[in-house]
Design an enzyme around this catalytic site. Structure first.
Site, PDB file in Angstrom:
ATOM      1  N   ARG A  63       0.834  -1.190   0.000  1.00 41.19           N
ATOM      2  CA  ARG A  63       0.000   0.000   0.000  1.00 41.19           C
ATOM      3  C   ARG A  63       0.875   1.248   0.000  1.00 41.19           C
ATOM      4  NH1 ARG A  63      -3.860  -1.479   5.019  1.00 41.19           N
ATOM      5  NH2 ARG A  63      -1.876  -2.281   5.767  1.00 41.19           N
ATOM      6  N   ASP A  65       0.726   5.597   0.708  1.00 36.66           N
ATOM      7  CA  ASP A  65      -0.069   6.627   1.375  1.00 36.66           C
ATOM      8  C   ASP A  65      -0.564   7.675   0.386  1.00 36.66           C
ATOM      9  OD1 ASP A  65       0.432   5.395   3.797  1.00 36.66           O
ATOM     10  OD2 ASP A  65       2.187   6.637   4.229  1.00 36.66           O
ATOM     11  N   TYR A 123      11.848   1.745  -1.886  1.00 35.86           N
ATOM     12  CA  TYR A 123      11.378   3.099  -2.121  1.00 35.86           C
ATOM     13  C   TYR A 123      12.569   4.020  -2.382  1.00 35.86           C
ATOM     14  CZ  TYR A 123       6.681   2.075  -0.194  1.00 35.86           C
ATOM     15  OH  TYR A 123       5.425   1.576   0.036  1.00 35.86           O
ATOM     16  N   ARG A 210       8.914   8.524   5.391  1.00 32.12           N
ATOM     17  CA  ARG A 210       8.826   9.989   5.410  1.00 32.12           C
ATOM     18  C   ARG A 210       9.295  10.554   6.747  1.00 32.12           C
ATOM     19  NH1 ARG A 210       2.773  10.835   3.791  1.00 32.12           N
ATOM     20  NH2 ARG A 210       3.306  13.010   4.264  1.00 32.12           N
TER      21      ARG A 210
END
Length: 306
Positions: A63, A65, A123, A210
């Site tokens: 998933r 965000d 990522y 993040r």
């Protein structure tokens, strides 16, 4: 490795299919379906349903965000309706909004599961480090006008490699049953004005990357020393950390699977970093129990924790 391959227009594909999907997450609440806001999953399932002429449910490798992008989101779905490779890709893309696209489709065994068989997720977070604000790149990078020391950020980040309790970097609303995650590697490099945080792990907590980037920026600005992230992790307290970095700079660039599934290899994104020339699966996976577990794991009940 070729960048261009012709799509087959003759051989019908049906049963369990895997697809590679990319999207600009700016207009979406994230990948997963939510009733109150547009999602990538809802748009994708709507397009697939039109091509298959029957309802299709999609399962994704992970998933993302709200506002986060993806260049290699791997999904799978089951359909008895045969369509050629070209028909699946072109047909679905014709029914998708312009900020979502299918890159490839492949028939896979029924034992394949995009989430449960994923060995790792990767990522990249992109910071544009220059005095003037971005224009063409504004939706895909985070602007930082203060000079950043990428080498110091890299040194500080190495405290996170391995299996740890990441409570200091999880969002308050994180629904994971455990704060423990295994980071395979995290690297920070400068490429001209771009400072790239490249991170791979078995899975990630809500806002984890993040929040890590927010702390690393404090190190890069010289506000904190090289031990800052190690100290934060030891506190196990998110309230002691820095601001959460904006979503626009975060890109989901890879889901790693065993080679025997035969999924296509792709140049790692986003295209801003194509000059690096790194392909999917290039990094060796660490020797750790979770990867051994995934490799021997049968397809389980949907909803089981990752």
């Amino acid at each position: 490795m070729t960048l261009l391959t012709l799509l087959d227009d003759h051989t019908p594909l049906a049963g369990r299919l895997a697809m590679g999907v990319e999207y600009d997450g700016s207009a979406y609440c994230g990948y997963q379906f939510l009733k109150h806001s547009p999602s990538v999953q809802a748009a994708f399932e709507k397009a697939l349903t039109k091509v298959a002429s029957q309802p299709i449910r999609v399962h994704a490798s992970g998933r993302t965000d709200s506002g986060v992008h993806a260049t290699r989101q791997v999904v799978h779905f089951d359909t008895p309706v045969p369509r050629s490779q070209k028909a699946w890709v072109f047909g679905v893309n014709a029914n998708l909004p312009r900020d979502i696209a299918v890159r490839w489709v492949k028939e896979v065994p029924e034992t394949f599961h995009s989430r449960l068989k994923a060995l790792a997720r990767r990522y990249r977070y992109i910071l544009l480090n220059q005095p003037s604000r971005p224009v063409l790149e504004r939706a895909n990078v985070t602007w930082c006008r203060d000079p950043l020391d990428a080498d110091a950020m890299h040194r500080a980040a190495q405290a996170l490699v391995g299996e740890h309790d990441f409570s200091s970097f999880r969002a308050a609303g994180c629904q994971s049953r455990t704060p423990w995650r295994h980071l395979h590697f995290i690297e920070v490099h400068r490429h001209g004005p771009l400072v790239v945080v490249d991170v791979q792990g078995n899975a990630f907590l809500h806002h984890m990357i993040r929040n890590i980037v927010g702390a690393l920026v404090a190190v890069g600005r010289g506000e904190r020393d090289d031990d800052y992230l190690s100290d934060l992790m030891a506190l196990k307290d998110r309230t002691q950390g820095n601001v959460t970095a904006p979503a626009c700079g975060l890109h989901f660039v890879d889901s790693l699977y065993d080679d025997h599934w035969g999924l296509p290899r792709e140049l790692l994104g986003p295209n801003l970093l194509a000059f690096l020339g790194e392909w999917t699966g290039e990094r060796a996976l660490p020797d750790c129990p979770i990867i051994d577990f995934r490799r021997g794991r049968p397809v389980a009940v949907e909803g089981e924790g990752i």
